[in-house]
Write a protein that holds these residues in place. Structure first.
Motif, PDB file in Angstrom:
ATOM      1  N   VAL A  72      -0.413 -14.584   1.531  1.00  0.00           N
ATOM      2  CA  VAL A  72      -0.274 -14.086   0.365  1.00  0.00           C
ATOM      3  C   VAL A  72      -1.474 -12.869   0.638  1.00  0.00           C
ATOM      4  CG1 VAL A  72      -1.341 -14.295  -1.962  1.00  0.00           C
ATOM      5  CG2 VAL A  72      -0.015 -16.232  -1.062  1.00  0.00           C
ATOM      6  N   TYR A  73      -1.079 -11.810   0.575  1.00  0.00           N
ATOM      7  CA  TYR A  73      -1.880 -10.623   0.642  1.00  0.00           C
ATOM      8  C   TYR A  73      -2.528 -10.132  -0.699  1.00  0.00           C
ATOM      9  CZ  TYR A  73      -3.345  -6.380   3.223  1.00  0.00           C
ATOM     10  OH  TYR A  73      -4.120  -5.731   3.536  1.00  0.00           O
ATOM     11  N   ASP A  74      -3.960  -9.880  -0.295  1.00  0.00           N
ATOM     12  CA  ASP A  74      -4.414  -9.049  -1.672  1.00  0.00           C
ATOM     13  C   ASP A  74      -4.904  -7.525  -1.257  1.00  0.00           C
ATOM     14  OD1 ASP A  74      -6.348  -8.227  -3.166  1.00  0.00           O
ATOM     15  OD2 ASP A  74      -7.655 -10.159  -3.262  1.00  0.00           O
ATOM     16  N   HIS A  78      -7.676  -5.844   1.101  1.00  0.00           N
ATOM     17  CA  HIS A  78      -6.689  -5.645   2.230  1.00  0.00           C
ATOM     18  C   HIS A  78      -7.014  -6.973   3.248  1.00  0.00           C
ATOM     19  CE1 HIS A  78      -6.219  -1.759   0.945  1.00  0.00           C
ATOM     20  NE2 HIS A  78      -7.369  -1.434   1.101  1.00  0.00           N
ATOM     21  N   THR A  79      -6.979  -8.095   2.673  1.00  0.00           N
ATOM     22  CA  THR A  79      -6.925  -9.370   3.403  1.00  0.00           C
ATOM     23  C   THR A  79      -5.939 -10.254   2.942  1.00  0.00           C
ATOM     24  OG1 THR A  79      -8.499 -10.169   1.783  1.00  0.00           O
ATOM     25  CG2 THR A  79      -9.642  -9.308   3.642  1.00  0.00           C
ATOM     26  N   ARG A  80      -5.741 -11.650   3.556  1.00  0.00           N
ATOM     27  CA  ARG A  80      -4.800 -12.576   3.206  1.00  0.00           C
ATOM     28  C   ARG A  80      -5.831 -13.513   2.366  1.00  0.00           C
ATOM     29  NH1 ARG A  80      -1.296 -13.670   8.577  1.00  0.00           N
ATOM     30  NH2 ARG A  80       0.070 -11.592   8.496  1.00  0.00           N
ATOM     31  N   SER A  81      -5.454 -13.745   1.244  1.00  0.00           N
ATOM     32  CA  SER A  81      -6.087 -14.504   0.326  1.00  0.00           C
ATOM     33  C   SER A  81      -5.819 -15.853   0.466  1.00  0.00           C
ATOM     34  CB  SER A  81      -6.087 -13.937  -0.978  1.00  0.00           C
ATOM     35  OG  SER A  81      -4.638 -14.099  -1.554  1.00  0.00           O
ATOM     36  N   LEU A 123       7.077   9.021  -5.690  1.00  0.00           N
ATOM     37  CA  LEU A 123       5.405   8.967  -5.708  1.00  0.00           C
ATOM     38  C   LEU A 123       5.126   8.793  -7.128  1.00  0.00           C
ATOM     39  CD1 LEU A 123       2.673  10.117  -5.008  1.00  0.00           C
ATOM     40  CD2 LEU A 123       3.491  12.482  -5.790  1.00  0.00           C
ATOM     41  N   ALA A 124       5.738   9.044  -8.268  1.00  0.00           N
ATOM     42  CA  ALA A 124       5.364   8.657  -9.473  1.00  0.00           C
ATOM     43  C   ALA A 124       5.475   7.192  -9.560  1.00  0.00           C
ATOM     44  CB  ALA A 124       6.535   9.129 -10.728  1.00  0.00           C
ATOM     45  N   ARG A 125       6.460   6.451  -9.038  1.00  0.00           N
ATOM     46  CA  ARG A 125       6.573   4.715  -9.135  1.00  0.00           C
ATOM     47  C   ARG A 125       5.391   4.364  -8.346  1.00  0.00           C
ATOM     48  NH1 ARG A 125      12.905   3.920  -7.680  1.00  0.00           N
ATOM     49  NH2 ARG A 125      13.682   4.430  -9.715  1.00  0.00           N
ATOM     50  N   ARG A 126       4.847   4.939  -7.237  1.00  0.00           N
ATOM     51  CA  ARG A 126       3.836   4.414  -6.702  1.00  0.00           C
ATOM     52  C   ARG A 126       2.391   4.552  -7.447  1.00  0.00           C
ATOM     53  NH1 ARG A 126       2.883   3.615  -0.201  1.00  0.00           N
ATOM     54  NH2 ARG A 126       0.572   3.690  -0.275  1.00  0.00           N
ATOM     55  N   ILE A 127       2.435   5.716  -7.738  1.00  0.00           N
ATOM     56  CA  ILE A 127       1.098   5.958  -8.659  1.00  0.00           C
ATOM     57  C   ILE A 127       0.972   4.822  -9.880  1.00  0.00           C
ATOM     58  CG2 ILE A 127       0.148   7.573 -10.296  1.00  0.00           C
ATOM     59  CD1 ILE A 127       1.264   9.763  -8.781  1.00  0.00           C
ATOM     60  N   GLU A 128       2.449   4.677 -10.321  1.00  0.00           N
ATOM     61  CA  GLU A 128       1.971   3.488 -11.709  1.00  0.00           C
ATOM     62  C   GLU A 128       1.626   2.464 -10.927  1.00  0.00           C
ATOM     63  OE1 GLU A 128       5.014   1.678 -14.665  1.00  0.00           O
ATOM     64  OE2 GLU A 128       5.721   3.590 -13.939  1.00  0.00           O
ATOM     65  N   ARG A 129       2.252   1.846 -10.083  1.00  0.00           N
ATOM     66  CA  ARG A 129       2.161   0.664  -9.584  1.00  0.00           C
ATOM     67  C   ARG A 129       0.730   0.532  -8.933  1.00  0.00           C
ATOM     68  NH1 ARG A 129       4.697  -0.421  -3.922  1.00  0.00           N
ATOM     69  NH2 ARG A 129       2.776   0.809  -3.259  1.00  0.00           N
ATOM     70  N   ASP A 130       0.204   1.263  -7.913  1.00  0.00           N
ATOM     71  CA  ASP A 130      -0.998   1.060  -7.295  1.00  0.00           C
ATOM     72  C   ASP A 130      -2.015   1.437  -8.287  1.00  0.00           C
ATOM     73  OD1 ASP A 130       0.447   0.961  -4.875  1.00  0.00           O
ATOM     74  OD2 ASP A 130      -0.487   2.618  -4.015  1.00  0.00           O
ATOM     75  N   THR A 132      -2.075   0.537 -11.531  1.00  0.00           N
ATOM     76  CA  THR A 132      -1.802  -0.457 -12.547  1.00  0.00           C
ATOM     77  C   THR A 132      -2.264  -1.873 -11.875  1.00  0.00           C
ATOM     78  OG1 THR A 132      -0.286   0.520 -13.678  1.00  0.00           O
ATOM     79  CG2 THR A 132      -0.400  -1.942 -14.052  1.00  0.00           C
ATOM     80  N   GLU A 133      -1.605  -2.169 -10.719  1.00  0.00           N
ATOM     81  CA  GLU A 133      -1.398  -3.491  -9.870  1.00  0.00           C
ATOM     82  C   GLU A 133      -2.604  -3.416  -9.021  1.00  0.00           C
ATOM     83  OE1 GLU A 133       2.322  -4.397  -8.604  1.00  0.00           O
ATOM     84  OE2 GLU A 133       3.255  -3.665 -10.469  1.00  0.00           O
ATOM     85  N   ARG A 134      -3.054  -2.472  -8.173  1.00  0.00           N
ATOM     86  CA  ARG A 134      -3.939  -2.550  -6.995  1.00  0.00           C
ATOM     87  C   ARG A 134      -5.373  -1.955  -7.291  1.00  0.00           C
ATOM     88  NH1 ARG A 134       1.000  -1.830  -2.387  1.00  0.00           N
ATOM     89  NH2 ARG A 134       2.097  -3.641  -3.254  1.00  0.00           N
ATOM     90  N   GLY A 135      -5.602  -1.330  -8.438  1.00  0.00           N
ATOM     91  CA  GLY A 135      -6.830  -0.927  -8.577  1.00  0.00           C
ATOM     92  C   GLY A 135      -7.120   0.530  -7.950  1.00  0.00           C
ATOM     93  N   ARG A 136      -6.140   1.114  -7.737  1.00  0.00           N
ATOM     94  CA  ARG A 136      -6.457   2.742  -6.993  1.00  0.00           C
ATOM     95  C   ARG A 136      -6.644   3.854  -8.175  1.00  0.00           C
ATOM     96  NH1 ARG A 136      -5.679  -1.032  -3.581  1.00  0.00           N
ATOM     97  NH2 ARG A 136      -4.353  -0.956  -1.545  1.00  0.00           N
ATOM     98  N   THR A 137      -7.104   4.843  -7.638  1.00  0.00           N
ATOM     99  CA  THR A 137      -7.011   5.884  -8.677  1.00  0.00           C
ATOM    100  C   THR A 137      -5.987   6.830  -8.040  1.00  0.00           C
ATOM    101  OG1 THR A 137      -8.207   7.177  -7.086  1.00  0.00           O
ATOM    102  CG2 THR A 137      -9.792   5.947  -8.545  1.00  0.00           C
ATOM    103  N   GLU A 138      -5.559   7.514  -9.141  1.00  0.00           N
ATOM    104  CA  GLU A 138      -4.381   8.451  -9.113  1.00  0.00           C
ATOM    105  C   GLU A 138      -4.562   9.432  -7.962  1.00  0.00           C
ATOM    106  OE1 GLU A 138      -1.470  11.838 -11.121  1.00  0.00           O
ATOM    107  OE2 GLU A 138      -2.531  10.357 -12.472  1.00  0.00           O
ATOM    108  N   ALA A 139      -5.818   9.933  -7.952  1.00  0.00           N
ATOM    109  CA  ALA A 139      -6.272  10.848  -6.770  1.00  0.00           C
ATOM    110  C   ALA A 139      -6.028  10.485  -5.427  1.00  0.00           C
ATOM    111  CB  ALA A 139      -7.756  11.547  -6.808  1.00  0.00           C
ATOM    112  N   PHE A 140      -6.422   9.176  -5.307  1.00  0.00           N
ATOM    113  CA  PHE A 140      -6.412   8.314  -4.073  1.00  0.00           C
ATOM    114  C   PHE A 140      -4.992   7.956  -3.665  1.00  0.00           C
ATOM    115  CE2 PHE A 140      -5.711   4.585  -1.608  1.00  0.00           C
ATOM    116  CZ  PHE A 140      -6.498   4.761  -0.688  1.00  0.00           C
ATOM    117  N   VAL A 141      -4.245   7.771  -4.619  1.00  0.00           N
ATOM    118  CA  VAL A 141      -2.608   7.708  -4.370  1.00  0.00           C
ATOM    119  C   VAL A 141      -2.227   8.765  -3.947  1.00  0.00           C
ATOM    120  CG1 VAL A 141      -0.506   6.970  -5.328  1.00  0.00           C
ATOM    121  CG2 VAL A 141      -2.622   5.563  -5.855  1.00  0.00           C
ATOM    122  N   ARG A 142      -2.105   9.874  -4.708  1.00  0.00           N
ATOM    123  CA  ARG A 142      -1.846  11.021  -4.193  1.00  0.00           C
ATOM    124  C   ARG A 142      -2.163  11.586  -2.593  1.00  0.00           C
ATOM    125  NH1 ARG A 142       0.843  14.023  -7.707  1.00  0.00           N
ATOM    126  NH2 ARG A 142       0.825  13.359  -9.874  1.00  0.00           N
TER     127      ARG A 142
END
Length: 185
Positions: A72-74, A78-81, A123-130, A132-142
């Motif tokens: 199970v990856y977190d 960035h580790t296996r939980s 890209l739009a889908r990745r921004i939404e997912r990352d 919402t689900e992965r705690g990233r900022t839009e700037a980081f994802v871009r």
């Protein structure tokens, strides 16, 4: 990334009673031995970021009807939980970016499906997912998308399109994609 692979895998799992779906993303190499800041700078958009040897072993075990302890990856650390017991299913659905890069993984797969979508949609889908689900900022994802995701798509992923048994439009209704895969099965 963001083409609709996971969405299609979930829809196929619903359409195929008794099936199981696993994601190659759960097989990212555990980076717990590195400081968090160094983990965040890692390039996750290359085949070596995935423990494909373990994935291959697990696909073989599942295909032989044996349960596996899947990691199970977190994504936030960035580790296996931990791990979870996955019982075999029929069929075993596996989704991931780099599956077509590894001959040993392909040897365990009966039907390959390439889910294609325009870069802007991905890209739009990745921004939404990352975000919402992965705690990233839009700037980081871009920034990550430009620096590592797009080059990896060109270098590793797009070649899989020509080699796939079936190419699916990731922007079409998922029901159509499921029907196409089921017809091929």
């Amino acid at each position: 990334s963001g083409s609709g692979k996971s969405h299609l895998a979930r829809a196929l799992q619903t359409a195929l009673p008794g099936s199981i779906a696993i994601a190659a993303d759960d097989y990212y190499v555990d980076l717990a031995h590195l400081p968090l800041e160094q983990r965040r700078r890692n390039d996750f958009d290359r085949p070596e970021a995935i423990d494909h040897a373990l994935l291959t072993t697990h696909l073989g075990e599942l295909g032989a009807g044996r349960a596996v302890e899947m990691p199970v990856y977190d994504f936030s650390t960035h580790t296996r939980s931990g791990s979870r017991l996955v019982d075999p299913g029929d069929p075993v659905l596996v989704e991931g970016l780099f599956l077509m890069c590894w001959p040993d993984v392909l040897a365990e797969i009966d039907l390959t499906v390439y889910v294609d979508a325009p870069v802007e949609v991905c890209l739009a889908r990745r921004i939404e997912r990352d975000v919402t689900e992965r705690g990233r900022t839009e700037a980081f994802v871009r920034r990550q998308y430009e620096e590592t995701v797009l080059p990896a798509r060109a270098r590793y992923v797009e070649a899989g399109r020509a080699a796939a048994d079936l190419v699916i439009d990731g922007t079409a209704p998922v029901d159509q994609a499921v029907e196409a895969v089921l017809a091929r099965l």
